[in-house]
Design a protein around this motif. Structure first.
Motif: not given
Length: 222
Positions: A104-112, A126-132, A135-138, A144-149
């Motif tokens: 669920l947490w993975t899906k929530i972060v992906a949705a965010k 520009e959204y390429c950095d956030v898209q990247a 793409n690297k979400l595990e 912690n891609k949530e914070a970096s995104a």
């Protein structure tokens, strides 16, 4: 469940009478059926509210939000018992499967992050950095891609000089205000379902009594 979000912005006296919220203001006296109210936002420090009204609103599952002198939400009501709270609901929540919570947490972060990309696209940013980062979400967002995104998202949306934690920034005040309202609405739904707000699927801070709502709002903000 009510459908009206009522906002009180000026000097007023709020009381209860015959299944109605009675609002006495300088412009007149108004009555709103308690059953119609979804959220009551007391957006002023010049309002008085009776304990009888608070009690009746609580019985209907209505969330009451209060602001401080800066017009920022500072507290809200949380019922002791939800309308359908029961022992089995609590046991089920205590025994939530750990692997399922991670899914669920993975899906929530992906949705965010996906929502952040949609906002940037909507404003031709520009959204390429956030898209990247997406793409690297595990699984379970171990890196912690949530914070970096989020850091890249706010910079792309408001400019490189924007700092999300700058309390003097007007934009942050508006974001915090809206986020508080959203948190309250999610918290109200959690309580109405009979769940405990402090038992989340990812957030674990001992200072956060609303961990579950913090989990649940991430996919909706921004």
């Amino acid at each position: 469940m009510g459908w009206r979000n009522v906002i009180i912005t000026g000097f007023s006296k709020l009381s209860y009478s015959c299944n109605n919220m009675v609002a006495q203001t300088s412009l007149g006296t108004y009555q709103i059926p308690v059953s119609d109210i979804n959220i009551l936002l007391v957006s002023t420090t010049q309002a008085m509210i009776s304990s009888a009204l608070i009690s009746e609103l609580a019985k209907q599952g209505v969330k009451i939000i209060f602001v401080d002198e800066k017009k920022e939400p500072i507290s809200e009501t949380v019922n002791y018992y939800a309308n359908n709270c029961n022992y089995q609901t609590l046991i089920n929540q205590l025994n939530w499967d750990e692997h399922r919570k991670q899914i669920l947490w993975t899906k929530i972060v992906a949705a965010k992050i996906t929502n952040q990309i949609l906002v940037l696209k909507n404003y031709d940013k520009e959204y390429c950095d956030v898209q990247a980062e997406l793409n690297k979400l595990e699984f379970n967002d171990y890196t912690n891609k949530e914070a970096s995104a989020a850091r890249k998202y706010f910079s792309d949306l408001f400019g490189q000089k924007f700092k999300r934690r700058n309390e003097k920034e007007v934009i942050n005040g508006a974001l915090n205000y809206g986020y508080s309202i959203l948190l309250s609405a999610v918290n109200r739904k959690i309580v109405l379902e009979g769940c405990q707000t402090y038992m989340g699927i990812h957030h674990s801070s001992v200072r956060n009594e609303f961990r579950l709502r913090s989990d649940g709002t991430l996919s909706s903000i921004h």
